[in-house]
Design an enzyme around this catalytic site. Sequence first.
Site, mmCIF file in Angstrom:
data_model
loop_
_atom_site.group_PDB
_atom_site.id
_atom_site.type_symbol
_atom_site.label_atom_id
_atom_site.label_comp_id
_atom_site.label_asym_id
_atom_site.label_seq_id
_atom_site.Cartn_x
_atom_site.Cartn_y
_atom_site.Cartn_z
ATOM 1 N N ASP A 61 19.667 7.269 -35.393
ATOM 2 C CA ASP A 61 20.412 6.098 -34.996
ATOM 3 C C ASP A 61 21.013 6.290 -33.466
ATOM 4 O O ASP A 61 20.034 6.049 -32.621
ATOM 5 C CB ASP A 61 21.535 5.772 -35.958
ATOM 6 C CG ASP A 61 22.296 4.397 -35.508
ATOM 7 O OD1 ASP A 61 21.909 3.756 -34.772
ATOM 8 O OD2 ASP A 61 23.477 4.244 -36.093
ATOM 9 N N LYS B 241 15.685 4.085 -35.957
ATOM 10 C CA LYS B 241 16.048 2.955 -35.511
ATOM 11 C C LYS B 241 15.620 2.564 -33.986
ATOM 12 O O LYS B 241 15.767 3.487 -32.947
ATOM 13 C CB LYS B 241 17.595 2.592 -35.431
ATOM 14 C CG LYS B 241 18.146 2.298 -36.814
ATOM 15 C CD LYS B 241 19.572 1.792 -36.624
ATOM 16 C CE LYS B 241 20.208 1.780 -38.232
ATOM 17 N NZ LYS B 241 21.408 1.492 -38.330
ATOM 18 N N PHE C 132 21.417 -2.249 -40.486
ATOM 19 C CA PHE C 132 22.356 -1.367 -41.540
ATOM 20 C C PHE C 132 21.480 -1.447 -42.642
ATOM 21 O O PHE C 132 21.286 -2.327 -43.193
ATOM 22 C CB PHE C 132 23.595 -1.681 -41.697
ATOM 23 C CG PHE C 132 24.428 -0.366 -42.472
ATOM 24 C CD1 PHE C 132 24.643 0.628 -41.820
ATOM 25 C CD2 PHE C 132 24.305 -0.972 -43.748
ATOM 26 C CE1 PHE C 132 25.488 1.538 -42.714
ATOM 27 C CE2 PHE C 132 25.025 0.289 -44.619
ATOM 28 C CZ PHE C 132 25.365 1.456 -43.976
ATOM 29 N N VAL C 133 21.009 -0.082 -43.099
ATOM 30 C CA VAL C 133 20.117 -0.203 -44.225
ATOM 31 C C VAL C 133 20.604 1.003 -45.274
ATOM 32 O O VAL C 133 21.405 1.846 -44.954
ATOM 33 C CB VAL C 133 18.735 0.398 -43.984
ATOM 34 C CG1 VAL C 133 17.771 -0.558 -43.131
ATOM 35 C CG2 VAL C 133 18.622 1.644 -43.381
ATOM 36 N N ASP D 139 18.128 11.765 -42.510
ATOM 37 C CA ASP D 139 17.719 10.308 -43.169
ATOM 38 C C ASP D 139 17.233 9.522 -42.036
ATOM 39 O O ASP D 139 16.308 8.777 -42.079
ATOM 40 C CB ASP D 139 18.794 9.828 -44.254
ATOM 41 C CG ASP D 139 20.228 9.718 -43.368
ATOM 42 O OD1 ASP D 139 20.086 10.022 -42.125
ATOM 43 O OD2 ASP D 139 21.102 9.320 -44.108
ATOM 44 N N ARG E 76 22.771 5.390 -52.633
ATOM 45 C CA ARG E 76 21.800 6.524 -52.364
ATOM 46 C C ARG E 76 20.489 6.677 -53.160
ATOM 47 O O ARG E 76 19.436 7.141 -52.901
ATOM 48 C CB ARG E 76 22.626 7.702 -52.241
ATOM 49 C CG ARG E 76 23.516 7.975 -51.206
ATOM 50 C CD ARG E 76 24.167 9.417 -51.132
ATOM 51 N NE ARG E 76 25.288 9.400 -50.397
ATOM 52 C CZ ARG E 76 25.554 9.388 -48.997
ATOM 53 N NH1 ARG E 76 24.360 9.470 -48.152
ATOM 54 N NH2 ARG E 76 26.792 9.633 -48.456
ATOM 55 N N GLY F 55 22.959 12.390 -46.796
ATOM 56 C CA GLY F 55 21.821 11.426 -46.541
ATOM 57 C C GLY F 55 20.466 11.513 -46.567
ATOM 58 O O GLY F 55 19.565 10.885 -47.026
ATOM 59 N N ASP G 151 23.592 5.561 -47.831
ATOM 60 C CA ASP G 151 24.723 4.906 -48.626
ATOM 61 C C ASP G 151 25.326 3.864 -47.847
ATOM 62 O O ASP G 151 25.297 3.727 -46.643
ATOM 63 C CB ASP G 151 25.804 5.996 -49.041
ATOM 64 C CG ASP G 151 26.471 6.373 -47.747
ATOM 65 O OD1 ASP G 151 25.953 6.762 -46.548
ATOM 66 O OD2 ASP G 151 27.922 6.315 -47.754
HETATM 67 P P1 5GP Z 1 23.337 9.200 -35.322
HETATM 68 O O1 5GP Z 1 24.260 10.068 -35.250
HETATM 69 O O2 5GP Z 1 21.907 8.992 -35.038
HETATM 70 O O3 5GP Z 1 24.112 7.720 -34.784
HETATM 71 O O4 5GP Z 1 23.282 8.632 -37.036
HETATM 72 C C1 5GP Z 1 23.170 9.335 -38.046
HETATM 73 C C2 5GP Z 1 23.780 9.221 -39.052
HETATM 74 O O5 5GP Z 1 24.176 8.035 -39.156
HETATM 75 C C3 5GP Z 1 22.817 9.064 -40.232
HETATM 76 O O6 5GP Z 1 22.437 10.798 -40.638
HETATM 77 C C4 5GP Z 1 23.207 8.335 -41.308
HETATM 78 O O7 5GP Z 1 24.351 8.936 -42.043
HETATM 79 C C5 5GP Z 1 24.182 7.437 -40.613
HETATM 80 N N1 5GP Z 1 23.316 6.105 -40.270
HETATM 81 C C6 5GP Z 1 22.911 5.450 -39.266
HETATM 82 N N2 5GP Z 1 22.269 4.327 -39.369
HETATM 83 C C7 5GP Z 1 22.359 4.108 -40.657
HETATM 84 C C8 5GP Z 1 22.052 2.933 -41.531
HETATM 85 O O8 5GP Z 1 21.396 2.039 -40.994
HETATM 86 N N3 5GP Z 1 22.579 2.904 -42.914
HETATM 87 C C9 5GP Z 1 23.281 3.880 -43.338
HETATM 88 N N4 5GP Z 1 23.497 3.929 -44.658
HETATM 89 N N5 5GP Z 1 23.664 5.139 -42.570
HETATM 90 C C10 5GP Z 1 23.131 5.302 -41.268
HETATM 91 MG MG MG Z 2 24.128 11.103 -42.627
#
Ligand code: 5GP
Ligand code: MG
Length: 177
Positions: free
Chosen positions: A102, A130, A151-152, A99, A164, A43, A158
């Site tokens: 979240d 986010k 979701f983006v 990237d 990507r 990402g 991706d």
């Molecule tokens: P976290 O561990 O903070 O929940 O999420 C981080 C990972 O979740 C990011 O590196 C990404 O790969 C994926 N992710 C979180 N939100 C999104 C989103 O809106 N779109 C996409 N494509 N991936 C996301």
């Molecule tokens: Mg990721």
Amino acid sequence: MRDDIEKILIDEEVIHRRLDTMAARIEKDFPEDTLIAIILLKGALVFAADLLRRVPRKLEVECLNVASYHGGMESSGTVNFLDRHFPEVKDRHVLLLDDILDTGRTLRAVADRLIEEGAIKVHTAVLLSKDKARAEDVEADYVGFAIADEFVVGYGLDYQGKYRNLPYVGVLKQSAI
Ligand code: 5GP
Ligand code: MG
């Protein structure tokens, strides 16, 4: 590919201008030859390539493969390290690049592991953050853009392995999901 996009959230030019600012701050914060940048694949690939080329400092680059989303739209809740070898980070300042922030589980798990491996300090940079409550207590030191909790895709992010290579960040049409 572009027909699948409902709306562009952050266009290419705006991203690039923001990266100029982030890179200037990173340059100011770290002296020459002190930093190891760790890119979370896949990402953060596009973000890191564009950001690090704007930082005129001697630094090292490593990559880590972790998985938390497994290609879908929901975080799985566990973070898996997929590499057989872990980068050598003992006594180093690390700039960890992802990237998007979240739930925070990925950055938390990777930052904890880097500290376990002997890093002095883990600094974090994300293109997107986010606007939501995190599952883990973590915020990034350098944030490109705060976005709503949707979701983006694009600019490295991706959906099922695709999109990507979109040069901007956007939201998918319902018909593409
Ligand atoms: P976290 O561990 O903070 O929940 O999420 C981080 C990972 O979740 C990011 O590196 C990404 O790969 C994926 N992710 C979180 N939100 C999104 C989103 O809106 N779109 C996409 N494509 N991936 C996301
Ligand atoms: Mg990721």
